[in-house]
Design an enzyme around this catalytic site. Structure first.
Site, PDB file in Angstrom:
ATOM      1  N   CYS A  60      37.168  38.280  18.762  1.00  0.00           N
ATOM      2  CA  CYS A  60      36.629  37.129  18.033  1.00  0.00           C
ATOM      3  C   CYS A  60      36.882  35.813  18.756  1.00  0.00           C
ATOM      4  CB  CYS A  60      37.232  37.084  16.632  1.00  0.00           C
ATOM      5  SG  CYS A  60      39.014  36.797  16.650  1.00  0.00           S
ATOM      6  N   ALA A  63      40.457  34.756  19.272  1.00  0.00           N
ATOM      7  CA  ALA A  63      41.079  35.439  20.411  1.00  0.00           C
ATOM      8  C   ALA A  63      40.752  34.716  21.707  1.00  0.00           C
ATOM      9  CB  ALA A  63      40.627  36.894  20.473  1.00  0.00           C
ATOM     10  N   ARG A  94      49.040  39.409  25.770  1.00  0.00           N
ATOM     11  CA  ARG A  94      48.143  39.211  26.913  1.00  0.00           C
ATOM     12  C   ARG A  94      48.864  39.093  28.257  1.00  0.00           C
ATOM     13  NH1 ARG A  94      43.026  38.579  27.198  1.00  0.00           N
ATOM     14  NH2 ARG A  94      43.202  37.043  28.828  1.00  0.00           N
ATOM     15  N   HIS A 194      36.236  30.419  23.836  1.00  0.00           N
ATOM     16  CA  HIS A 194      36.480  29.767  25.129  1.00  0.00           C
ATOM     17  C   HIS A 194      35.881  28.371  25.119  1.00  0.00           C
ATOM     18  CE1 HIS A 194      36.075  34.118  26.816  1.00  0.00           C
ATOM     19  NE2 HIS A 194      37.314  33.892  26.429  1.00  0.00           N
TER      20      HIS A 194
END
Lengths: 542, 460
Positions: A60, A63, A94, A194
């Site tokens: 999503c 994230a 991550r 992003h």
């Protein structure tokens, strides 16, 4: 590089992949399954909604925003505003390595902060709790920055995280507080996050510190998140050749570095998908050109360093770059010479990310391996076909919801780093400034390109192609390995790495050699199971 | 230091959770649904939820974890997710052909008010569910309870939506598994067999999340409770609910729907909880405890007696989930160890009460907190103020253990950095013996590491 195996007819594969789908789904998916032609690159449907129920790799917006872009910077307190899960799942998973300069320096990466919203916060609003949480974070840690991330319910109940952030920032005076509207439902994948992250970092962080620091060749490294220590290796090489890294976005980075990043003279972009917005915005506002580079692959690293040398146009720098390349390459060549006989002719598939599926093809080709199929999880058409398609991309309802910042040249801080004439000259020399040619140009004719691969399609592809290695993420890892084929995780690197630069390339060669040639793959069948398949056949192949 | 910002001074917090000792409901529902044979879990919400849950479960099990999502976009969030779920049901049955789709909600779909009962009914009315196939659901809002609550809700959903009473009792008992590992579920089945009773165990993730390497990916592995078994649970003589938070709601549902009486027990971790488990079966089924079980018990007590010197008075900090923490704490007390700090992010009045009653009786000075504010940050601060010899909890504990240089045992969910939990049980007498072995190993390794040369022992 020729593959050892006969590559199946891609047109037929495509039919097989969509055969089982309901008609509407088949029609939609067929536009995302493309037979490559590097000379006349066909259009790939990308960055569109996933079919519900199809079992996608995608995550999503939250994230992409918190997990990918903001997560790797060590000295921001990242508070997730929402129920507990969102912050929990993004907690340390991550592998963003970071190396504080001293034991006293701030490092919040091992921490997980959440407002842990309860039912009453959903019913009566969560802003009050958020402000209390921000205050408590400030009182406990006195960080220089606090970032707030909105999760799904926050947008729906109408909590104004930006107002809360402004209020607390004013109240503190010595702590920058800013929010991100990165609710999970925005956009169609991580990609929306992003973009939201780029906007926020650009608005709230970049340009806050105008001090021009020392260094002759100053650049920012964009889209490098220091997974497995990738940024450490790049930093090592930069140091050797005499390049000053002003800021990394955002692996092994700090708030201070990012706030000062507009004093650099070049932005180099590794992960185009997650950070290209930043490159464009910094160019417009501050006059810093950006250049797509790739530090994944030894040859690609050498090429990228030469491009940087060419950009700065300094003979001393260029000479140092050549010296470092010639010093580093023998180790790489020796590793290839040893390993290549065992990997040559093998085939790979890469379905991951928004740039890794492209970059890692370089490492495989250095090992003599062919990429027979590849695709991204959350990329856009430009990542496949090249940025020249950008003007033609239709902005759909899902993308329209993501803010496009209106950026203009800063009246004081804009400084054109290169004149039009200089840029044209660099272009002559083969330097693509502010450009990216995408993945498909590099892939062979008739290789298969699939966007947002579904689970079903992945099993089919493996069945048909029987690749020697499959690259994807944790969700795919053990499915593929159950099929007797090693899977290399290209998000987490299977807890290995670094894979960038020269040392990283050698690490990767060794890991792939170990994986594709591991004896375990031949031990799957029990001796008594082998008998029934016919002894004669096994004698013939021996 | 990894957790360099954790100070000794404890300040009351009202808004900020730091390093949670819990996660959200849907992942529990997804885990539970994997324990039904032929079932595909489905997350009704944004893609990220499903992706995060699958990733976390995969990291814990190192196994395929298949699940689908409704892939909400902004439009679905405004207009409701019905169209997405109906489309998902179509796609799933066409492409993945499960026997059952087990839908759970998320904070997103709960906030917009999607009604899973109504949507699944519509799917059925519209003929989207093929004959002989099922769509079940559980409401699992992330802003209530924790991952344990989500597990409980999905297991209760199984009972509610499958159990039938035919009017004819079957010679079998329901064993409702609280949140435990596939290895533990396998051990429950073995113990029941040893005891000589027939059970319906649900959910059952053994042979699902510990599947063998065969060169083939079996989308629906051979394990999992079957629909026939779940249906028959309504005809069972009685139910044993293993865990008051994670299993009892299903037992209550069965009692309501099919009048199956139930008894709630602790998950049989440690000697006393296993004793109660065995006794309850023996009493309910009116059977003698077989010698082999008595021998298993004897072996555990034997080691407890022989090694007591390495255990007595050792100070332990632990965090995790209520249904595990209760019997685990009891086991530590039986081992003459000292649980000094206990934290669980999962709220529960009954859990609080039971824990406090036990601690008051056997270890009144123990610090214990659950629910909001009971996080690992607080636990770490407590540990800094009153140091411990051993830390027990999920993988996230390794950061505290390293900073404080204390032995650490991985126990609970998630375990992301070691294997074993899915293969070797921690329950029953044998499982408890394994847990005891682990405790002894880390404590004795530490003694060896820290011993002066002249005090280094060959025999221990």
């Amino acid at each position: 590089m020729e593959a050892n195996k006969i590559i199946p007819d891609p047109a037929q594969v495509r039919e097989e992949l969509i055969e089982k789908y309901p008609a509407k789904v088949a029609k939609k998916r067929s536009k995302s399954i493309i037979i490559n032609d590097p000379d006349t690159i066909p259009e790939v449907q990308a960055n569109v909604r996933t079919v519900p129920g199809i079992i996608t790799q995608r995550g999503c917006s939250y994230a992409g925003c918190k997990g990918v872009v903001l997560g790797p910077t060590r000295d921001i307190v990242n508070i997730v505003h929402g129920p507990i899960g969102c912050s929990f799942y993004a907690w340390l998973t991550r592998r963003n390595q970071t190396r504080p300069e001293s034991p006293e320096d701030a490092n919040y990466i091992p921490y997980c902060f959440s407002t842990d919203m309860q039912e009453e916060n959903i019913v009566f609003g969560g802003e009050k709790k958020l402000k209390i949480a921000i205050q408590e974070a400030y009182d406990l840690f006195h960080p220089t920055s606090i970032a707030i991330f909105s999760t799904c319910p926050v947008g729906l109940i109408g909590d104004d995280v930006h107002a809360a952030a402004r209020e607390m920032k004013e109240k503190f005076g010595d702590c920058n507080v800013f929010g991100f509207s990165c609710e999970g439902y925005r956009g169609v994948s991580q990609s929306a996050g992003h973009h939201i992250a780029n906007n926020g970092v650009f608005k709230h962080m970049v340009g806050r510190n105008n001090e021009v620091k020392e260094g002759q060749f100053k650049l920012n490294l964009l889209g490098e998140y220091n997974i497995g220590g990738d940024a450490f290796e790049i930093e090592r090489i930069f140091k050797r050749v005499g390049i000053t890294l002003v800021a990394s976005f955002s692996g092994n980075s700090t708030v201070g570095a990012i706030e000062n990043s507009h004093t650099a003279d070049l932005n180099v972009i590794l992960c185009h998908r997650s950070i290209n917005y930043m490159g464009d915005m910094m160019e417009t506002k501050y006059g810093i050109p950006w250049m797509k580079i790739n530090f994944v692959g030894a040859e690609s690293t050498a090429k990228s360093l030469r491009k940087i040398g060419e950009y700065f146009g300094d003979e001393g720098l260029k000479a140092r770059i050549e010296a470092v390349i010639s010093e580093e390459m023998p180790k790489v060549k020796a590793a290839v010479a040893e390993i290549l006989p065992r990997t040559k002719g093998k085939t790979a598939m890469l379905f991951v990310g928004g740039s890794r599926a492209h970059h890692y093809q370089d490492l495989f080709s250095e090992l003599g391996m062919t990429t027979v199929a590849a695709g991204y999880e959350f990329a856009h058409r430009d990542d496949y076909e090249g940025r020249q398609v950008l003007p033609g991309i239709k902005v759909d309802a899902d993308s329209k919801n993501i803010e496009e910042l209106k950026v203009v040249a800063d009246p004081e801080l804009y400084k054109q780093r290169k004149t039009e004439a200089e840029l044209a000259e660099l272009k002559e020399k083969g330097l693509e400034i502010n450009g990216y040619e995408g993945m498909m140009k590099q892939m062979t004719k008739k290789s298969l390109v699939v966007d947002d691969l579904s689970h079903y399609e992945s099993e089919k592809l493996i069945e048909i192609y029987k690749p020697d290695i499959f690259c994807a993420g944790i969700k795919e890892k053990y499915v593929v390995q159950k099929m007797g084929i090693p899977l290399k995780q290209l998000h987490s690197y299977d807890y290995g790495g670094p894979y960038t630069g020269f040392e990283g390339a050698v690490n990767f060669y060794k890991d792939i050699d170990r994986m594709v040639n591991n004896p375990v793959w031949k031990l799957i069948k029990a001796p008594w199971e082998k008998k029934s398949t016919g002894l004669a056949a096994s004698y013939v192949t021996q | 230091m990894l957790l360099r910002h954790t100070s000794k001074e404890v300040k009351e917090r009202e808004g900020l959770t730091i390093n949670p000792a819990k996660t959200c409901q849907p992942i529990g529902a997804m885990y539970a649904a994997l324990g039904i044979h032929g079932c595909l879990p489905h997350s009704h919400g944004s893609q990220g939820c499903c992706s995060y849950h699958r990733s976390t479960l995969t990291r814990h099990y190192k196994e395929p974890v298949m699940a689908a999502t409704s892939s909400f976009t902004e439009g679905a969030s405004v207009f409701g997710g019905q169209a997405n779920l109906l489309a998902a049901i179509d796609t799933i049955f066409a492409v993945y052909d499960p026997d059952i789709i087990a839908v759970h909600s998320t904070c997103l779909s709960e906030t917009i008010g999607d009604d899973l009962q109504q949507i699944t009914k519509k799917a059925s009315d519209d003929g989207k569910i093929p004959d002989g196939k099922y769509v079940i659901y559980a409401s699992t809002p992330s802003f209530v309870g924790s991952h344990v609550t989500g597990y409980a809700n999905m297991v209760a959903g199984m009972a509610n939506q499958f159990a039938e009473s035919t009017g004819e009792k079957k010679s079998q008992y329901n064993m409702i598994a609280g949140w435990m590992e596939p290895s533990d579920m396998r051990e429950i089945k073995r113990l029941a067999k040893e005891m000589g009773i027939n059970i319906v165990l649900f959910p059952d993730t053994s042979d699902v999340l510990d599947a063998p390497q065969t060169g083939k990916h079996v989308f629906y592995p051979k394990g999992g409770t079957t629909v026939a078994e779940l249906k028959s649970s309504g005809d069972s003589l009685a139910s044993f609910a293993l865990g008051s938070i994670s299993a009892e709601p299903a037992a209550i549902a069965l009692e309501k729907k099919c009048k199956v009486p139930f008894e709630t027990l602790d998950i049989p971790i440690g000697l006393s909880a296993t004793d109660r488990f065995i006794m309850a079966i023996s009493k309910m089924a009116k059977i003698e405890v077989p010698d082999e079980i008595t021998a298993e018990r004897g072996r555990l007590v034997d080691v407890m007696a022989d090694m007591e010197q390495y255990l007595h008075g050792k100070r332990v900090a632990l965090f995790g989930d209520p249904d595990q923490l209760l019997p685990l704490t009891e086991f530590l007390l039986d081992l003459s160890m000292k649980p000094v700090h206990i934290v669980s992010g999962t709220p529960g009045q009954r859990f609080d009460k039971e824990m406090r009653v036990m601690l008051e009786k056997r270890s009144p000075e123990t610090k214990f907190k659950s629910g909001l504010g009971a996080d690992m940050f607080l636990l770490h601060q407590w540990m800094k103020n009153e140091p411990v010899d051993l830390l027990i909890g999920n993988t996230y504990g390794k950061y505290m253990a390293r900073d404080e240089d204390i032995p650490f045992i991985r126990f609970g969910f998630p375990i992301l950095d070691r294997i074993g939990h899915s293969y070797f049980p921690n329950i029953g007498y044998n499982g408890s013996l394994r847990l005891l072995e682990k405790i002894l190993n880390v404590l004795m390794d530490r003694q060896d590491r820290d011993a002066l040369e002249e005090k280094f022992e060959l025999v221990m």
